[in-house]
Enzyme design. Structure first.
Site, PDB file in Angstrom:
ATOM      1  N   SER A 147      -5.654   0.284 -10.368  1.00  0.00           N
ATOM      2  CA  SER A 147      -6.679   1.331 -10.204  1.00  0.00           C
ATOM      3  C   SER A 147      -7.716   1.124 -11.288  1.00  0.00           C
ATOM      4  CB  SER A 147      -6.044   2.711 -10.372  1.00  0.00           C
ATOM      5  OG  SER A 147      -7.036   3.696 -10.622  1.00  0.00           O
ATOM      6  N   TYR A 160      -0.821   8.459 -14.940  1.00  0.00           N
ATOM      7  CA  TYR A 160      -1.266   7.589 -13.832  1.00  0.00           C
ATOM      8  C   TYR A 160      -2.035   6.385 -14.381  1.00  0.00           C
ATOM      9  CZ  TYR A 160      -3.684   6.168  -9.536  1.00  0.00           C
ATOM     10  OH  TYR A 160      -4.180   5.440  -8.474  1.00  0.00           O
TER      11      TYR A 160
HETATM   12  N1  NAD Z   1      -7.426   6.297  -2.862  1.00  0.00           N
HETATM   13  C1  NAD Z   1      -7.908   5.965  -4.034  1.00  0.00           C
HETATM   14  O1  NAD Z   1      -8.992   6.421  -4.432  1.00  0.00           O
HETATM   15  C2  NAD Z   1      -7.177   4.998  -4.908  1.00  0.00           C
HETATM   16  C3  NAD Z   1      -7.859   4.422  -5.978  1.00  0.00           C
HETATM   17  C4  NAD Z   1      -7.200   3.530  -6.795  1.00  0.00           C
HETATM   18  C5  NAD Z   1      -5.879   3.207  -6.550  1.00  0.00           C
HETATM   19  N2  NAD Z   1      -5.229   3.795  -5.501  1.00  0.00           N
HETATM   20  C6  NAD Z   1      -3.839   3.391  -5.294  1.00  0.00           C
HETATM   21  O2  NAD Z   1      -3.711   2.917  -3.971  1.00  0.00           O
HETATM   22  C7  NAD Z   1      -2.359   3.077  -3.542  1.00  0.00           C
HETATM   23  C8  NAD Z   1      -2.356   3.767  -2.200  1.00  0.00           C
HETATM   24  O3  NAD Z   1      -3.041   4.999  -2.309  1.00  0.00           O
HETATM   25  P1  NAD Z   1      -3.757   5.671  -1.052  1.00  0.00           P
HETATM   26  O4  NAD Z   1      -4.987   6.323  -1.565  1.00  0.00           O
HETATM   27  O5  NAD Z   1      -3.834   4.720   0.069  1.00  0.00           O
HETATM   28  O6  NAD Z   1      -2.707   6.838  -0.750  1.00  0.00           O
HETATM   29  P2  NAD Z   1      -2.179   7.489   0.619  1.00  0.00           P
HETATM   30  O7  NAD Z   1      -1.558   8.773   0.208  1.00  0.00           O
HETATM   31  O8  NAD Z   1      -3.228   7.495   1.677  1.00  0.00           O
HETATM   32  O9  NAD Z   1      -1.048   6.480   1.066  1.00  0.00           O
HETATM   33  C9  NAD Z   1       0.052   6.242   0.243  1.00  0.00           C
HETATM   34  C10 NAD Z   1       1.243   5.875   1.095  1.00  0.00           C
HETATM   35  O10 NAD Z   1       2.307   5.588   0.187  1.00  0.00           O
HETATM   36  C11 NAD Z   1       3.472   6.263   0.617  1.00  0.00           C
HETATM   37  N3  NAD Z   1       4.335   6.535  -0.539  1.00  0.00           N
HETATM   38  C12 NAD Z   1       4.229   7.539  -1.439  1.00  0.00           C
HETATM   39  N4  NAD Z   1       5.237   7.477  -2.331  1.00  0.00           N
HETATM   40  C13 NAD Z   1       5.984   6.402  -1.978  1.00  0.00           C
HETATM   41  C14 NAD Z   1       7.157   5.815  -2.490  1.00  0.00           C
HETATM   42  N5  NAD Z   1       7.797   6.354  -3.547  1.00  0.00           N
HETATM   43  N6  NAD Z   1       7.651   4.718  -1.897  1.00  0.00           N
HETATM   44  C15 NAD Z   1       7.039   4.183  -0.814  1.00  0.00           C
HETATM   45  N7  NAD Z   1       5.927   4.697  -0.259  1.00  0.00           N
HETATM   46  C16 NAD Z   1       5.408   5.794  -0.835  1.00  0.00           C
HETATM   47  C17 NAD Z   1       2.976   7.517   1.303  1.00  0.00           C
HETATM   48  O11 NAD Z   1       3.938   8.052   2.209  1.00  0.00           O
HETATM   49  C18 NAD Z   1       1.711   7.011   1.993  1.00  0.00           C
HETATM   50  O12 NAD Z   1       1.992   6.529   3.291  1.00  0.00           O
HETATM   51  C19 NAD Z   1      -1.650   3.817  -4.674  1.00  0.00           C
HETATM   52  O13 NAD Z   1      -1.019   2.876  -5.508  1.00  0.00           O
HETATM   53  C20 NAD Z   1      -2.802   4.486  -5.411  1.00  0.00           C
HETATM   54  O14 NAD Z   1      -2.468   4.746  -6.745  1.00  0.00           O
HETATM   55  C21 NAD Z   1      -5.842   4.667  -4.672  1.00  0.00           C
END
Ligand code: NAD
Length: 271
Positions: A147, A160
């Site tokens: 991130s 985080y």
């Molecule tokens: N959306 C953003 O702005 C953003 C920015 C930087 C990094 N991220 C990172 O991207 C990744 C995905 O985030 P997203 O925004 O797509 O989230 P999201 O909530 O849309 O999707 C996350 C998915 O991960 C699953 N999940 C949650 N906990 C879990 C676990 N313990 N084991 C397995 N699966 C699990 C959830 O059920 C969901 O399907 C994460 O690592 C998040 O930190 C997101």
């Protein structure tokens, strides 16, 4: 069809960034294991891939549980003969934990431990079991999701951010330790990307301010991240390992005064 004949797993593959990668890899020929803690959402993502003519399996992985990685990866190796790609994407983002990740004076220590342990240990476990499966086949490509909060410090969410910084170092460590065995390991560091997680955890007004701080003028989509992940997974990136790609619309490229400077210089002088 860059991924014809390739076998991939995407953790957190049922939603957001992971789902976009799963769809992208499958659309270019990979067999994709959609791994998630949410089984029904994973099954729905698999249906979407199959409806589009791709091949996919729903896998149950809670990244906090080592046994889940073993079982799910064994299922793909038994069924399809190997594992070539892991998008190690899920983090520990339980809403009750994230809402308490305020600052280091206030965050309950057990919440700090859960976020840190879940995300860092979970990402490490993904690397461990992917490497064990990839090794006999001459290697593979692992892409961890970090991130921008792991690249530069943010005002809030210390557990985080620190856990994502650790994911970046883990990426370099894995690339260093296993490069000679054909394992490439890279990370993507997205800025705010419009996903269900973002909408659930960040107030809309602050999301708008983040769009202002990008050099593109808008926030990225899950597909923007999936494109970078797919390139890192592909043979086109065969000489790229141990790197972090900031998929952030330039959010981390500029001085902190960027938004203020635009207001200062672009607002016509008064009077
Ligand atoms: N959306 C953003 O702005 C953003 C920015 C930087 C990094 N991220 C990172 O991207 C990744 C995905 O985030 P997203 O925004 O797509 O989230 P999201 O909530 O849309 O999707 C996350 C998915 O991960 C699953 N999940 C949650 N906990 C879990 C676990 N313990 N084991 C397995 N699966 C699990 C959830 O059920 C969901 O399907 C994460 O690592 C998040 O930190 C997101």
């Amino acid at each position: 069809m860059r991924f014809k004949g390739k076998v991939a797993i995407v953790t957190g593959g049922a939603s957001g960034l992971g789902k976009a990668t799963a769809l992208r890899l499958a659309s270019e020929g990979a067999v994709v294991g959609v791994a998630d803690i949410n089984d029904s959402a994973a099954a729905a993502a698999v249906e979407e891939i199959r409806a589009a003519g791709g091949t996919a399996e729903a896998l149950h992985i809670d990244i906090c549980v080592e046994e889940d990685f073993k079982t799910a990866i064994a299922r793909m190796v038994d069924g399809y003969g190997k594992l070539d790609i892991l998008h190690n994407n899920a983090a520990y983002t339980a809403p009750e934990a994230i809402s308490q990740d305020t600052d280091i004076l206030e965050i309950p220590v057990d919440i700090w431990d859960r976020i840190f342990e879940g995300t860092v240990r979970g990402t490490m476990l993904g690397c461990r079991h992917a490497i064990l499966a990839m090794r006999p086949n001459g290697g593979g490509s692992i892409i961890n999701t970090a991130s921008m909060y792991g690249v530069d410090a943010f005002y809030k969410m210390p557990a985080y951010g620190v856990s994502k910084a650790a994911v970046i170092h883990l990426t370099k460590q894995v690339a260093t330790a296993f490069g000679r065995e054909g394992i490439r390991c890279n990370a993507v560091a997205p800025s705010m990307i419009t996903t269900p997680l973002l909408e659930a955890s960040i107030p809309a007004a602050f999301i708008e301010m983040n769009a202002e701080a990008t050099l593109t003028g808008y926030l990225g989509t899950p597909e923007d991240v999936a494109q970078a992940v797919a390139w890192l997974a592909s043979d086109e990136a065969r000489y790229i390992t141990g790197h972090v790609i900031n998929v952030d619309g330039g959010s981390t490229a500029h001085l902190a005064t960027y938004s203020d400077a635009r207001r200062f210089y672009d607002t016509p002088a008064q009077g």
